[in-house]
Design an enzyme around this catalytic site. Sequence first.
Site, PDB file in Angstrom:
ATOM      1  N   ASP B   4       0.882  -1.274   0.067  1.00 30.06           N
ATOM      2  CA  ASP B   4       0.046   0.126   0.078  1.00 30.06           C
ATOM      3  C   ASP B   4       0.912   1.268   0.037  1.00 30.06           C
ATOM      4  O   ASP B   4       1.651   1.508   0.875  1.00 30.06           O
ATOM      5  CB  ASP B   4      -0.855   0.055   1.116  1.00 30.06           C
ATOM      6  N   ASP B  98      -2.894   2.464  -5.979  1.00 36.10           N
ATOM      7  CA  ASP B  98      -1.884   2.621  -5.150  1.00 36.10           C
ATOM      8  C   ASP B  98      -1.881   1.311  -4.392  1.00 36.10           C
ATOM      9  O   ASP B  98      -0.965   1.378  -3.112  1.00 36.10           O
ATOM     10  CB  ASP B  98      -1.931   3.795  -4.303  1.00 36.10           C
ATOM     11  N   GLU B  99      -2.252   0.128  -4.728  1.00 37.52           N
ATOM     12  CA  GLU B  99      -2.296  -0.871  -3.960  1.00 37.52           C
ATOM     13  C   GLU B  99      -2.229  -2.094  -4.910  1.00 37.52           C
ATOM     14  O   GLU B  99      -2.746  -2.418  -5.845  1.00 37.52           O
ATOM     15  CB  GLU B  99      -3.570  -1.194  -2.987  1.00 37.52           C
TER      16      GLU B  99
END
Lengths: 83, 395
Positions: B4, B98-99
Amino acid sequence: MTTSVGEIIQVGAIFGSKTKLRPVWFIWRGREYRVQKVTYCWNEREGKALIRHFSVTDGVNLYNLSYHTAEMNWYLAQVEDGL
Amino acid sequence: MHVDMNSFFASVEQQCNPRLRGKPVAVIGSNKRTIITTASYEARAFGVKTGMTVPEAKKLCPDLILVTGDNKKYTDTCAQLVSLYKNYSPAVEVFSVDEAFLDITGSTRLFGGEERMARLIKEEIRERLGLTCSIGIAPNKLLAKLASDWQKPDGLVIIRAEEVITLLEDLPAKELCGIGPHLEQYLAAMEIKTCGELGRTPSVLLRKRFGVIGEKLHLMGLGIDDSPVIPLEEEEKIKSVGHSMTLEKDIWDRNLISLHILQLSEMVGRRLRTYGYQGRTVALTIRYADFTTFTRQRSLKDYIAHTTDIYQSALRILSSIRLEQAVRLLGISISNLCKRAVQLCLFEKGKKKGLATQAMDEINGRYGEFTITWGTLLLRYHHSGVISPSWRPER
């Protein structure tokens, strides 16, 4: 303060094996600027063309340089005063 | 493994511009009526959060520096990160911009164990991009995502199989990915507040209350999740394509609303045709000035992909709505998709429309979106858009 420019400029760049393309100096409105550091780079696609963006500093200001691979032109996209 | 990226958009901007490092920064949209998309950790210390309006955020943090986001920068950074992850595992699932999840079952031995592997990944991200991330490692995706949340920024948390039951016993159920505020309330009404309580509740009771997801909720309470990491190449086909935009000002004028609908129809149509799909159900979403939001949809007899067909369908939906307030946001989506087969059109008008669309798509595909467009859109709203949840890096 960020100013949009969008002008074609002259750039001296190094093509290498590790960092494929790195701008070293550029000339804008008759004045030469030495790139002290490339702070970030990223790619963008405009249709089929690849545009390589570089955020660079000369130790005073921040500049966004873009290399348009289809046109083979370098642009000064933006200037940010003060660092 | 769940990776993350920390305060992703703001961190990327702080990397680009050294002047922003260590300062409270918030990334915003390009629209005048924008909200905070991401705040740096320095800004979060003042209470600035995603979703706040700019005045709200400035009140909490008067020195807040606002930066207009650049989605192309962030999506390209995500693509670079995915390429990096693939050096550690072939099974990489992009969960959002973003993960990501990595199935590291088969590769930890190559890197000296899971902790060393995680530290190598963090170091490589820091060295190549100057960014930090929080990593969670656990026996499954549900727990790995939980673990990465526990230490931010720049965290590394490992949950071992034998620790799961103890860790989950008193953990609030809402901490689990998939249990949002509404589900939390419904569970609380059944006197279920913790994961331990959720795991002990018989699945038959949960199925009775929640239907088919009841079984899954029961397993989640026990920390069980058998879902595999789905690599990019194996992702399911898309189910819908949509775009929405917040208007610069609230409008009543139906002609203006139609203009925005045309732009959205072109954006949706372009993406649909680029993916090679067509759809049968067109939905129009309207948000009023007071944030009341609703969607109306219409299913068609035939599959469509042309901008004008999507536009006409959306206009028919609009004509059936009596506007009660000025409109703040519009959205168009098309679902019920199937792969687009080349259809031979019997009528001249249809043939011309097909050829014109094809020509426009080729020009826009070669030179960039909206290089050629409808005359009425020449003065269109230059919508930079948000990163769609269905966006994925090119394979």
